[in-house]
Design a protein around this motif. Structure first.
Motif, PDB file in Angstrom:
ATOM      1  N   LEU A  85      -3.883  -9.861  11.013  1.00 60.64           N
ATOM      2  CA  LEU A  85      -4.812 -10.907  11.438  1.00 60.64           C
ATOM      3  C   LEU A  85      -4.641 -12.217  10.671  1.00 60.64           C
ATOM      4  N   GLN A  86      -3.870 -12.212   9.614  1.00 59.35           N
ATOM      5  CA  GLN A  86      -3.707 -13.413   8.798  1.00 59.35           C
ATOM      6  C   GLN A  86      -3.242 -14.627   9.608  1.00 59.35           C
ATOM      7  N   PRO A  87      -2.276 -14.470  10.528  1.00 58.38           N
ATOM      8  CA  PRO A  87      -1.862 -15.638  11.321  1.00 58.38           C
ATOM      9  C   PRO A  87      -2.997 -16.242  12.140  1.00 58.38           C
ATOM     10  N   LEU A  88      -3.965 -15.426  12.558  1.00 62.04           N
ATOM     11  CA  LEU A  88      -5.092 -15.966  13.305  1.00 62.04           C
ATOM     12  C   LEU A  88      -5.965 -16.850  12.415  1.00 62.04           C
ATOM     13  N   GLU A  89      -6.143 -16.437  11.170  1.00 64.04           N
ATOM     14  CA  GLU A  89      -6.898 -17.273  10.242  1.00 64.04           C
ATOM     15  C   GLU A  89      -6.211 -18.625  10.077  1.00 64.04           C
ATOM     16  N   ASP A  90      -4.895 -18.589   9.992  1.00 61.66           N
ATOM     17  CA  ASP A  90      -4.140 -19.834   9.859  1.00 61.66           C
ATOM     18  C   ASP A  90      -4.246 -20.697  11.109  1.00 61.66           C
ATOM     19  N   ALA A  91      -4.559 -20.069  12.249  1.00 63.35           N
ATOM     20  CA  ALA A  91      -4.651 -20.778  13.528  1.00 63.35           C
ATOM     21  C   ALA A  91      -6.078 -21.189  13.874  1.00 63.35           C
ATOM     22  N   GLY A  92      -7.010 -21.038  12.926  1.00 64.27           N
ATOM     23  CA  GLY A  92      -8.362 -21.521  13.152  1.00 64.27           C
ATOM     24  C   GLY A  92      -9.394 -20.467  13.491  1.00 64.27           C
ATOM     25  N   TRP A  93      -8.996 -19.185  13.480  1.00 60.29           N
ATOM     26  CA  TRP A  93      -9.973 -18.121  13.697  1.00 60.29           C
ATOM     27  C   TRP A  93     -10.716 -17.844  12.390  1.00 60.29           C
ATOM     28  N   THR A  94     -11.974 -17.413  12.500  1.00 63.56           N
ATOM     29  CA  THR A  94     -12.712 -16.919  11.340  1.00 63.56           C
ATOM     30  C   THR A  94     -12.604 -15.404  11.354  1.00 63.56           C
ATOM     31  N   VAL A  95     -12.133 -14.828  10.256  1.00 66.74           N
ATOM     32  CA  VAL A  95     -11.941 -13.380  10.169  1.00 66.74           C
ATOM     33  C   VAL A  95     -12.752 -12.847   8.988  1.00 66.74           C
ATOM     34  N   GLY A 127     -11.111 -18.115  25.128  1.00 67.22           N
ATOM     35  CA  GLY A 127     -11.296 -19.138  26.149  1.00 67.22           C
ATOM     36  C   GLY A 127     -10.880 -20.503  25.627  1.00 67.22           C
ATOM     37  N   PRO A 128     -11.240 -21.558  26.342  1.00 65.69           N
ATOM     38  CA  PRO A 128     -10.916 -22.921  25.907  1.00 65.69           C
ATOM     39  C   PRO A 128     -11.535 -23.197  24.540  1.00 65.69           C
ATOM     40  N   ARG A 129     -10.859 -23.999  23.747  1.00 70.74           N
ATOM     41  CA  ARG A 129     -11.357 -24.311  22.412  1.00 70.74           C
ATOM     42  C   ARG A 129     -12.716 -25.005  22.480  1.00 70.74           C
ATOM     43  N   ASP A 130     -13.605 -24.568  21.608  1.00 66.19           N
ATOM     44  CA  ASP A 130     -14.932 -25.156  21.491  1.00 66.19           C
ATOM     45  C   ASP A 130     -15.288 -25.128  20.015  1.00 66.19           C
ATOM     46  N   ARG A 131     -14.812 -26.129  19.297  1.00 70.08           N
ATOM     47  CA  ARG A 131     -14.929 -26.128  17.845  1.00 70.08           C
ATOM     48  C   ARG A 131     -16.379 -26.068  17.394  1.00 70.08           C
ATOM     49  N   ALA A 132     -17.255 -26.837  18.045  1.00 66.00           N
ATOM     50  CA  ALA A 132     -18.657 -26.861  17.627  1.00 66.00           C
ATOM     51  C   ALA A 132     -19.285 -25.480  17.754  1.00 66.00           C
ATOM     52  N   ALA A 133     -19.055 -24.807  18.881  1.00 66.97           N
ATOM     53  CA  ALA A 133     -19.625 -23.472  19.092  1.00 66.97           C
ATOM     54  C   ALA A 133     -19.025 -22.474  18.115  1.00 66.97           C
ATOM     55  N   ALA A 134     -17.729 -22.610  17.843  1.00 69.85           N
ATOM     56  CA  ALA A 134     -17.062 -21.678  16.927  1.00 69.85           C
ATOM     57  C   ALA A 134     -17.615 -21.814  15.510  1.00 69.85           C
ATOM     58  N   VAL A 135     -17.857 -23.040  15.072  1.00 73.91           N
ATOM     59  CA  VAL A 135     -18.368 -23.266  13.719  1.00 73.91           C
ATOM     60  C   VAL A 135     -19.764 -22.675  13.565  1.00 73.91           C
ATOM     61  N   VAL A 136     -20.634 -22.916  14.549  1.00 81.36           N
ATOM     62  CA  VAL A 136     -22.005 -22.392  14.498  1.00 81.36           C
ATOM     63  C   VAL A 136     -21.995 -20.871  14.510  1.00 81.36           C
ATOM     64  N   LEU A 137     -21.171 -20.289  15.382  1.00 88.48           N
ATOM     65  CA  LEU A 137     -21.120 -18.834  15.486  1.00 88.48           C
ATOM     66  C   LEU A 137     -20.556 -18.209  14.217  1.00 88.48           C
ATOM     67  N   ALA A 138     -19.541 -18.823  13.641  1.00 85.40           N
ATOM     68  CA  ALA A 138     -18.938 -18.289  12.417  1.00 85.40           C
ATOM     69  C   ALA A 138     -19.943 -18.280  11.271  1.00 85.40           C
ATOM     70  N   ARG A 139     -20.725 -19.342  11.172  1.00 86.25           N
ATOM     71  CA  ARG A 139     -21.733 -19.406  10.100  1.00 86.25           C
ATOM     72  C   ARG A 139     -22.796 -18.330  10.280  1.00 86.25           C
ATOM     73  N   LYS A 140     -23.232 -18.142  11.527  1.00 87.07           N
ATOM     74  CA  LYS A 140     -24.276 -17.136  11.763  1.00 87.07           C
ATOM     75  C   LYS A 140     -23.736 -15.738  11.512  1.00 87.07           C
ATOM     76  N   ALA A 141     -22.514 -15.464  11.991  1.00 90.63           N
ATOM     77  CA  ALA A 141     -21.930 -14.137  11.789  1.00 90.63           C
ATOM     78  C   ALA A 141     -21.797 -13.821  10.304  1.00 90.63           C
ATOM     79  N   ALA A 142     -21.336 -14.784   9.517  1.00 87.16           N
ATOM     80  CA  ALA A 142     -21.171 -14.566   8.085  1.00 87.16           C
ATOM     81  C   ALA A 142     -22.511 -14.334   7.401  1.00 87.16           C
ATOM     82  N   ALA A 143     -23.566 -14.978   7.923  1.00 86.40           N
ATOM     83  CA  ALA A 143     -24.889 -14.860   7.297  1.00 86.40           C
ATOM     84  C   ALA A 143     -25.559 -13.534   7.620  1.00 86.40           C
TER      85      ALA A 143
END
Length: 213
Positions: A60-70, A188-204
């Motif tokens: 999964l490391q390449p996905l982190e490098d590509a902007g995924w939150t893991v 799906g299509p990139r949605d940076r704003a939604a991804a950032v909000v979701l990543a923060r909530k998931a981590a919390a």
């Protein structure tokens, strides 16, 4: 937190508990303790699970490098001991949960009648359907905690997977080598704003598992 930490720690705790006290330790050392044998078997499964999670983390490391939150080895609200091996937030703002399996390469993994099997009928198959039920249970709890739909995926290391991947009870089961391809293909299509909000909530709401350190 590192992948597989809680699995390895829980297995070692089982081994130690079965040998607590001089008498239990002596019986285990002489090979006369059924409890120790059962604990050792569970510990071996935990070690295999931990290794599988570590291998998936590398994939999964390449996905982190590509902007995924893991997020690795996360606690699940409402689950007593279960953990989420890997939780991913995609650049498209989608949530995935990957369950790692390290199974013997001697036998194939396949589905029949809505059940997951590892083995060959002539040699006695291992029913792995409980793994599917566990993943569905964990996915439901994660979805409730985060408040969005979660796509589960079972990634199998070592054992050959029938058809290079299949669905069982709606859960994709794929060879670990295809995991990244499957995840990217279901974004799906990139949605940076939604991804950032979701990543923060998931981590919390899905903190590191207490046993992962």
């Amino acid at each position: 937190m590192s992948a597989g930490g809680s699995a390895a720690r829980w297995g070692e705790e089982q081994r130690r508990a079965a040998r607590k006290g001089v008498w239990r330790w002596l019986l285990a050392a002489l090979g006369l303790s059924p409890a120790a044998r059962r604990a050792d078997a569970r510990a071996a499964d935990c070690v295999a699970g931990s290794v599988g999670e570590q291998r998936t983390a590398v994939l999964l490391q390449p996905l982190e490098d590509a902007g995924w939150t893991v997020l690795h080895d996360r606690a699940i609200p409402g689950a007593r001991r279960a953990n989420a091996d890997h939780v991913l937030v995609s650049p498209g703002g989608r949530l995935f949960m990957v369950d790692s399996k390290l199974w013997s390469r001697k036998w194939p993994v396949h589905a029949t009648g809505g059940q997951l099997w590892h083995g060959q009928a002539a040699r006695g198959e291992a029913d792995r359907t409980q793994s599917v039920r566990s993943v569905l249970y964990e996915t439901d709890l994660v979805a409730r905690a985060v408040g969005v739909r979660v796509q589960p995926v079972i990634a199998v290391h070592n054992a050959p997977v029938s058809g290079d991947g299949f669905f069982v009870q709606g859960v994709p089961v794929v060879p670990a080598g295809r995991l990244v391809e499957v995840l990217v293909g279901n974004d799906g299509p990139r949605d940076r704003a939604a991804a950032v909000v979701l990543a923060r909530k998931a981590a919390a709401v899905l903190p590191p598992h207490p046993g992962s350190a």
